[in-house]
Design a protein around this motif. Structure first.
Motif, PDB file in Angstrom:
ATOM      1  N   ASN A 167       0.822  -1.215   0.000  1.00 56.38           N
ATOM      2  CA  ASN A 167       0.000   0.000   0.000  1.00 56.38           C
ATOM      3  C   ASN A 167       0.856   1.265   0.000  1.00 56.38           C
ATOM      4  OD1 ASN A 167      -2.247  -1.627   0.080  1.00 56.38           O
ATOM      5  ND2 ASN A 167      -2.412  -1.564   2.312  1.00 56.38           N
ATOM      6  N   GLY A 168       2.029   1.193   0.691  1.00 55.38           N
ATOM      7  CA  GLY A 168       2.914   2.350   0.713  1.00 55.38           C
ATOM      8  C   GLY A 168       3.475   2.677  -0.659  1.00 55.38           C
ATOM      9  N   SER A 169       3.879   1.627  -1.388  1.00 62.33           N
ATOM     10  CA  SER A 169       4.392   1.874  -2.746  1.00 62.33           C
ATOM     11  C   SER A 169       3.288   2.423  -3.645  1.00 62.33           C
ATOM     12  CB  SER A 169       4.966   0.578  -3.330  1.00 62.33           C
ATOM     13  OG  SER A 169       3.959  -0.414  -3.410  1.00 62.33           O
ATOM     14  N   ALA A 170       2.074   1.931  -3.419  1.00 63.18           N
ATOM     15  CA  ALA A 170       0.951   2.450  -4.220  1.00 63.18           C
ATOM     16  C   ALA A 170       0.698   3.927  -3.910  1.00 63.18           C
ATOM     17  CB  ALA A 170      -0.305   1.617  -3.951  1.00 63.18           C
ATOM     18  N   ARG A 171       0.774   4.277  -2.614  1.00 67.54           N
ATOM     19  CA  ARG A 171       0.568   5.680  -2.243  1.00 67.54           C
ATOM     20  C   ARG A 171       1.680   6.581  -2.797  1.00 67.54           C
ATOM     21  NH1 ARG A 171      -1.371   3.357   2.641  1.00 67.54           N
ATOM     22  NH2 ARG A 171       0.732   3.430   3.539  1.00 67.54           N
ATOM     23  N   THR A 172       2.926   6.053  -2.805  1.00 68.63           N
ATOM     24  CA  THR A 172       4.049   6.828  -3.345  1.00 68.63           C
ATOM     25  C   THR A 172       3.862   7.106  -4.834  1.00 68.63           C
ATOM     26  OG1 THR A 172       5.532   5.864  -1.710  1.00 68.63           O
ATOM     27  CG2 THR A 172       6.554   6.881  -3.638  1.00 68.63           C
ATOM     28  N   VAL A 173       3.495   6.052  -5.559  1.00 65.42           N
ATOM     29  CA  VAL A 173       3.243   6.214  -6.993  1.00 65.42           C
ATOM     30  C   VAL A 173       2.119   7.226  -7.218  1.00 65.42           C
ATOM     31  CG1 VAL A 173       2.424   5.047  -9.080  1.00 65.42           C
ATOM     32  CG2 VAL A 173       4.130   3.937  -7.614  1.00 65.42           C
ATOM     33  N   GLY A 174       1.073   7.150  -6.409  1.00 61.52           N
ATOM     34  CA  GLY A 174      -0.046   8.086  -6.540  1.00 61.52           C
ATOM     35  C   GLY A 174       0.377   9.522  -6.278  1.00 61.52           C
ATOM     36  N   TRP A 175       1.243   9.712  -5.250  1.00 64.13           N
ATOM     37  CA  TRP A 175       1.712  11.075  -4.930  1.00 64.13           C
ATOM     38  C   TRP A 175       2.559  11.655  -6.066  1.00 64.13           C
ATOM     39  CZ3 TRP A 175       6.726  12.966  -4.065  1.00 64.13           C
ATOM     40  CH2 TRP A 175       6.788  14.274  -3.548  1.00 64.13           C
ATOM     41  N   VAL A 176       3.502  10.808  -6.578  1.00 63.80           N
ATOM     42  CA  VAL A 176       4.340  11.254  -7.691  1.00 63.80           C
ATOM     43  C   VAL A 176       3.478  11.578  -8.908  1.00 63.80           C
ATOM     44  CG1 VAL A 176       6.138  10.546  -9.324  1.00 63.80           C
ATOM     45  CG2 VAL A 176       6.382  10.020  -6.875  1.00 63.80           C
ATOM     46  N   SER A 177       2.498  10.723  -9.148  1.00 64.55           N
ATOM     47  CA  SER A 177       1.611  10.942 -10.297  1.00 64.55           C
ATOM     48  C   SER A 177       0.834  12.239 -10.152  1.00 64.55           C
ATOM     49  CB  SER A 177       0.634   9.770 -10.441  1.00 64.55           C
ATOM     50  OG  SER A 177       1.339   8.562 -10.636  1.00 64.55           O
ATOM     51  N   ALA A 178       0.392  12.534  -8.914  1.00 64.92           N
ATOM     52  CA  ALA A 178      -0.360  13.775  -8.690  1.00 64.92           C
ATOM     53  C   ALA A 178       0.500  15.004  -8.963  1.00 64.92           C
ATOM     54  CB  ALA A 178      -0.875  13.806  -7.247  1.00 64.92           C
ATOM     55  N   VAL A 179       1.794  14.904  -8.557  1.00 69.32           N
ATOM     56  CA  VAL A 179       2.699  16.036  -8.812  1.00 69.32           C
ATOM     57  C   VAL A 179       2.956  16.189 -10.304  1.00 69.32           C
ATOM     58  CG1 VAL A 179       5.034  16.927  -8.434  1.00 69.32           C
ATOM     59  CG2 VAL A 179       3.767  15.875  -6.529  1.00 69.32           C
ATOM     60  N   VAL A 180       3.246  15.064 -10.970  1.00 69.76           N
ATOM     61  CA  VAL A 180       3.548  15.103 -12.408  1.00 69.76           C
ATOM     62  C   VAL A 180       2.341  15.577 -13.200  1.00 69.76           C
ATOM     63  CG1 VAL A 180       4.137  13.681 -14.415  1.00 69.76           C
ATOM     64  CG2 VAL A 180       5.337  13.348 -12.235  1.00 69.76           C
ATOM     65  N   ARG A 181       1.153  15.212 -12.688  1.00 70.25           N
ATOM     66  CA  ARG A 181      -0.070  15.578 -13.396  1.00 70.25           C
ATOM     67  C   ARG A 181      -0.217  17.111 -13.531  1.00 70.25           C
ATOM     68  NH1 ARG A 181      -3.613  13.493 -10.111  1.00 70.25           N
ATOM     69  NH2 ARG A 181      -3.285  11.383 -10.903  1.00 70.25           N
ATOM     70  N   LEU A 182       0.382  17.872 -12.603  1.00 72.97           N
ATOM     71  CA  LEU A 182       0.293  19.335 -12.650  1.00 72.97           C
ATOM     72  C   LEU A 182       0.956  19.917 -13.902  1.00 72.97           C
ATOM     73  CD1 LEU A 182       1.136  20.109  -8.898  1.00 72.97           C
ATOM     74  CD2 LEU A 182      -1.131  20.084  -9.983  1.00 72.97           C
ATOM     75  N   TYR A 183       1.926  19.161 -14.405  1.00 71.07           N
ATOM     76  CA  TYR A 183       2.654  19.654 -15.579  1.00 71.07           C
ATOM     77  C   TYR A 183       2.099  19.101 -16.886  1.00 71.07           C
ATOM     78  CZ  TYR A 183       5.955  21.094 -11.995  1.00 71.07           C
ATOM     79  OH  TYR A 183       6.518  21.679 -10.903  1.00 71.07           O
ATOM     80  N   GLN A 184       1.084  18.310 -16.815  1.00 71.44           N
ATOM     81  CA  GLN A 184       0.479  17.735 -18.021  1.00 71.44           C
ATOM     82  C   GLN A 184      -0.753  18.569 -18.402  1.00 71.44           C
ATOM     83  OE1 GLN A 184       2.047  15.177 -19.602  1.00 71.44           O
ATOM     84  NE2 GLN A 184       3.586  15.485 -18.004  1.00 71.44           N
ATOM     85  N   SER A 185      -0.497  19.787 -18.942  1.00 72.50           N
ATOM     86  CA  SER A 185      -1.607  20.708 -19.255  1.00 72.50           C
ATOM     87  C   SER A 185      -2.119  20.568 -20.678  1.00 72.50           C
ATOM     88  CB  SER A 185      -1.164  22.163 -19.024  1.00 72.50           C
ATOM     89  OG  SER A 185      -0.102  22.483 -19.921  1.00 72.50           O
ATOM     90  N   GLY A 186      -1.291  20.007 -21.570  1.00 68.89           N
ATOM     91  CA  GLY A 186      -1.670  19.900 -22.982  1.00 68.89           C
ATOM     92  C   GLY A 186      -1.309  21.123 -23.810  1.00 68.89           C
ATOM     93  N   GLN A 187      -0.641  22.162 -23.203  1.00 67.26           N
ATOM     94  CA  GLN A 187      -0.253  23.383 -23.918  1.00 67.26           C
ATOM     95  C   GLN A 187       1.226  23.296 -24.299  1.00 67.26           C
ATOM     96  OE1 GLN A 187      -1.345  26.352 -21.029  1.00 67.26           O
ATOM     97  NE2 GLN A 187      -3.483  26.394 -21.725  1.00 67.26           N
ATOM     98  N   ILE A 188       1.511  23.518 -25.653  1.00 61.21           N
ATOM     99  CA  ILE A 188       2.844  23.271 -26.189  1.00 61.21           C
ATOM    100  C   ILE A 188       3.868  24.228 -25.596  1.00 61.21           C
ATOM    101  CG2 ILE A 188       4.227  23.328 -28.304  1.00 61.21           C
ATOM    102  CD1 ILE A 188       1.793  22.369 -29.812  1.00 61.21           C
ATOM    103  N   TYR A 189       3.499  25.496 -25.352  1.00 61.89           N
ATOM    104  CA  TYR A 189       4.497  26.465 -24.883  1.00 61.89           C
ATOM    105  C   TYR A 189       4.991  26.108 -23.486  1.00 61.89           C
ATOM    106  CZ  TYR A 189       1.056  28.861 -21.895  1.00 61.89           C
ATOM    107  OH  TYR A 189       0.134  29.177 -20.930  1.00 61.89           O
ATOM    108  N   ARG A 190       4.118  25.476 -22.657  1.00 68.83           N
ATOM    109  CA  ARG A 190       4.560  25.058 -21.326  1.00 68.83           C
ATOM    110  C   ARG A 190       5.578  23.913 -21.419  1.00 68.83           C
ATOM    111  NH1 ARG A 190      -0.443  25.187 -16.990  1.00 68.83           N
ATOM    112  NH2 ARG A 190      -0.906  27.434 -17.184  1.00 68.83           N
ATOM    113  N   TYR A 191       5.314  22.971 -22.349  1.00 68.70           N
ATOM    114  CA  TYR A 191       6.267  21.873 -22.535  1.00 68.70           C
ATOM    115  C   TYR A 191       7.601  22.414 -23.014  1.00 68.70           C
ATOM    116  CZ  TYR A 191       2.092  18.927 -22.310  1.00 68.70           C
ATOM    117  OH  TYR A 191       0.939  18.315 -21.918  1.00 68.70           O
ATOM    118  N   ALA A 192       7.591  23.390 -23.967  1.00 68.37           N
ATOM    119  CA  ALA A 192       8.828  23.985 -24.475  1.00 68.37           C
ATOM    120  C   ALA A 192       9.568  24.708 -23.352  1.00 68.37           C
ATOM    121  CB  ALA A 192       8.515  24.946 -25.631  1.00 68.37           C
TER     122      ALA A 192
END
Length: 662
Positions: free
Chosen positions: A619-644
């Motif tokens: 469960n701890g590894s699952a929670r860690t993956v979920g936390w990392v995913s939540a942080v990474v998700r903030l940068y997945q906006s779909g706008q090209i200029y942000r990725y650049a």
């Protein structure tokens, strides 16, 4: 017929009957099931008689029939050892089993599991015969475990009763404790001898006696002592010796024929037989013999005390069996192996008689088992009464009855032993004579004499779950029940008188039993023996006879003339009574310490190991993956200029780190 064919016929005939009754019970019907199993055991008995006569003519046999497995020079085989010790056991097992089979036709007449029961008891007979006929430890262990398995099935035969399920589970677990020690002993033999064949192991016994083993650092033991004690721990489980005796009284939850077959004549005597068979090993270890002597003494005396306070007719006899098994064990410890086997034989007859007599009483009293609600049954059940009297007199060792010759021989043999613990064993053996007479005739007088109390029983008191009767006037049992009682009463009366000379003071056992020259108890007894008649007459003047008669008189006075005295003694010695009625609190201790400890460990592994460690990691590894995913998700906006922009910052960070290193 070829003798080898007869050897095979002895165990295989009951096995065939068991398979037919068990697998084709519906096809052959109730009558077919009992006829085929009775016929199988009868054939086995007749074959045993013929083999006995052949061995008496000087023809013994020791050979392998089938090699099951061979590994690194160690052969695991099926083989037979046919000698005087084996044939005596074969006769006892097959005769008692035959009587029980016939008796069962009447006792289990209305039971829906009729065919299944006959299949089980025939399978048990096969297992016991394989045990006693074995010529190697592999087959011995097979028979040892097989009788344990079938006893589990038989004790829990009425599997809808919670008490029966608890009893058979208890028997199974306690026997596993003993069997663990037994297996360790066999393992040590295999490791140090390179063989599991009796004859080859016995030939290497002097080598085992000269070899030491360190169980703990700095503490060395003779290897032979360790092996013998481990083997005897197995016997403590199977033959219900203290403290592994706790399963046998509860096993009375099974049908009464099982009490007679398993817990009087056969299974519980397997340990006695095994130690006698291993006499070439035990005779080389005084430490093991003293251990056997002390354990047997404790069982003999303290289990007899428990029988005094029991009110269930079968439990009184069950505790009596424990005490008598203690007598046999004490004889083994005194190096009087023939005396132990002699008492095994006589006890098999009169204890099976008492158990089957108890079953007859239970039938006649409409399945009431409480002796406080019986009384005066001699007028209603004359055959059961007189045969039970024969069994009771044999049990207390009344002169000329079979139990007298074997029990008095044990007392004398222990008195002549010089091993450590022999003094206590002799005291316990003599004191147990009074105790045995007291509880035996307490049962006898309360059941067959005095006022009739069966009408006072609660309407459903002591009923079996399948019984539909209501309390009524007692009646004699049908002939299929009483005939086995009469046939068992005959050897209970005369077998000791007829066989004491050849079994104890003749050369009946020959090389089947080995007694070291330093252990002289039996040799000293032989010098004083003249005849069976003289032995019985001499017994009339000895302390054991006086103690037995005192026990009978005291019981008669307490329970027929002044029944208020036992109640007064109970009130005056309430702590002692509480100790006895709670069986020395051993069951409570086992439930708290062993069962409770196992539950505590299991709960700790569940809570700490499973939930905290294993589930915590997952469960701890699952929670860690979920936390990392939540942080990474903030940068997945779909706008090209942000990725650049992110790529530029990343390149800038990498260049900075590289420049700092340069």
């Amino acid at each position: 017929m070829d003798m080898h064919t007869l050897y095979l016929l002895v165990p295989l005939a009951p096995l065939a009957g068991s398979l037919i009754a068990g697998l084709f019970g519906k096809l052959v019907g109730r009558a077919g099931a009992h006829w085929v199993t009775i016929l199988g055991v009868a054939v086995s008995f007749v074959a045993s008689v013929l083999i006995f006569r052949d061995v008496q003519a000087g023809h013994s046999y020791n050979g392998a029939l089938y090699t099951w497995l061979e590994s690194g020079g160690l052969k695991l085989q099926v083989g037979f050892l046919i000698d005087p010790l084996t044939t005596l056991m074969m006769l006892v097992v097959t005769f008692v089993s035959l009587m029980v089979h016939i008796y069962t036709v009447g006792y289990m007449a209305d039971d829906p599991g009729y065919q299944r029961f006959f299949s089980y008891i025939s399978l048990f007979t096969f297992s016991m015969l394989m045990l006693v006929m074995a010529n190697n430890f592999v087959q011995l262990f097979f028979g040892w475990e097989a009788v344990g398995l079938v006893s589990y099935l038989l004790i829990g035969f009425w599997y809808t009763r919670p008490t029966a399920i608890y009893a058979n589970l208890k028997a199974f677990l306690v026997n596993r404790v003993g069997d663990f020690g037994f297996l360790l002993g066999i393992g040590l033999i295999a490791a140090n001898c390179g063989t599991l064949d009796y004859a080859q192991v016995f030939a290497q016994a002097p080598h085992l006696a000269s070899t030491s083993i360190e169980l703990f650092a700095g503490h060395s033991w003779l290897l032979i002592s360790v092996i013998c004690i481990c083997l005897f721990i197995g016997a403590m489980g199977k033959s219900a010796q203290f403290p592994l005796h706790v399963w046998l009284p509860d096993s009375m939850e099974g049908p009464t024929p099982i009490s007679a077959l398993i817990h009087a004549a056969t299974m519980v005597t397997a340990g006695i037989f095994m130690v006698s068979r291993m006499s070439p090993l035990f005779e080389l270890s005084d430490a093991a013999l003293s251990f056997v002597l002390v354990i047997g003494s404790i069982t003999m005396l303290f289990m007899g005390f428990l029988a005094v306070v029991q009110n269930d007719i079968k439990r009184v006899i069950a505790y009596s069996t424990l005490s008598q098994l203690g007598y046999m064990t004490v004889a083994l410890g005194a190096s009087a192996y023939p005396v132990a086997i002699f008492h095994l034989m006589t006890h098999a007859f009169f204890k099976a008689l008492l158990f089957l007599g108890a079953g007859s009483v239970i039938i006649g009293c409409h399945h009431n088992q409480d002796i406080r609600y019986m009384g005066g049954l001699r007028r209603h059940m004359p055959v059961t009464w007189i045969t039970s009297l024969v069994g009771s007199l044999a049990l207390i060792g009344f002169p000329f009855f079979s139990g007298f010759y074997s029990k008095d021989s044990i007392i004398e043999a222990v008195g002549l032993s010089h091993l450590p613990g022999a003094g206590f064993a002799h005291f316990a053996a003599v004191a147990s004579v009074f105790v045995t007479a007291f509880y035996t005739f307490r049962l006898y007088f309360l059941v067959f004499h005095g006022e009739e109390r069966y009408h006072l029983a609660p309407q459903e008191h002591g009923r079996d779950a399948h019984d539909a009767h209501h309390a009524g006037k007692p009646h004699e049992s049908p002939w299929v029940v009483t005939v086995p009682l009469v046939l068992l009463a005959i050897p209970s009366l005369v077998i000791g008188y007829l066989t004491v000379r050849p079994l104890l003071f003749g050369d009946y056992f020959g090389s089947a039993i080995f007694i070291a020259p330093a252990h002289t108890a039996l040799a000293s007894m032989k010098e004083e023996f003249h005849s069976s008649f003289v032995m019985a007459m001499h017994g009339l003047t000895q302390l054991p006879f006086l103690l037995a008669m005192s026990g009978v008189v005291v019981t008669w006075f307490f329970y027929l003339k002044r029944p208020d005295i036992p109640a007064a003694i109970q009130r005056a010695f309430r702590p002692v009574y509480a100790l006895l009625i709670n069986k020395y609190y051993l069951d409570i201790f086992n439930d708290w310490f062993f069962a409770g400890g196992a539950r505590l460990v299991g709960r700790g592994l569940w809570k700490g190991g499973d939930q905290m460690v294993i589930d915590g990691l997952v469960n701890g590894s699952a929670r860690t993956v979920g936390w990392v995913s939540a942080v990474v998700r903030l940068y997945q906006s779909g706008q090209i200029y942000r990725y650049a922009f992110s790529m530029i910052i990343g390149v800038f960070v990498l260049l900075t780190l590289w420049m700092n290193r340069v």
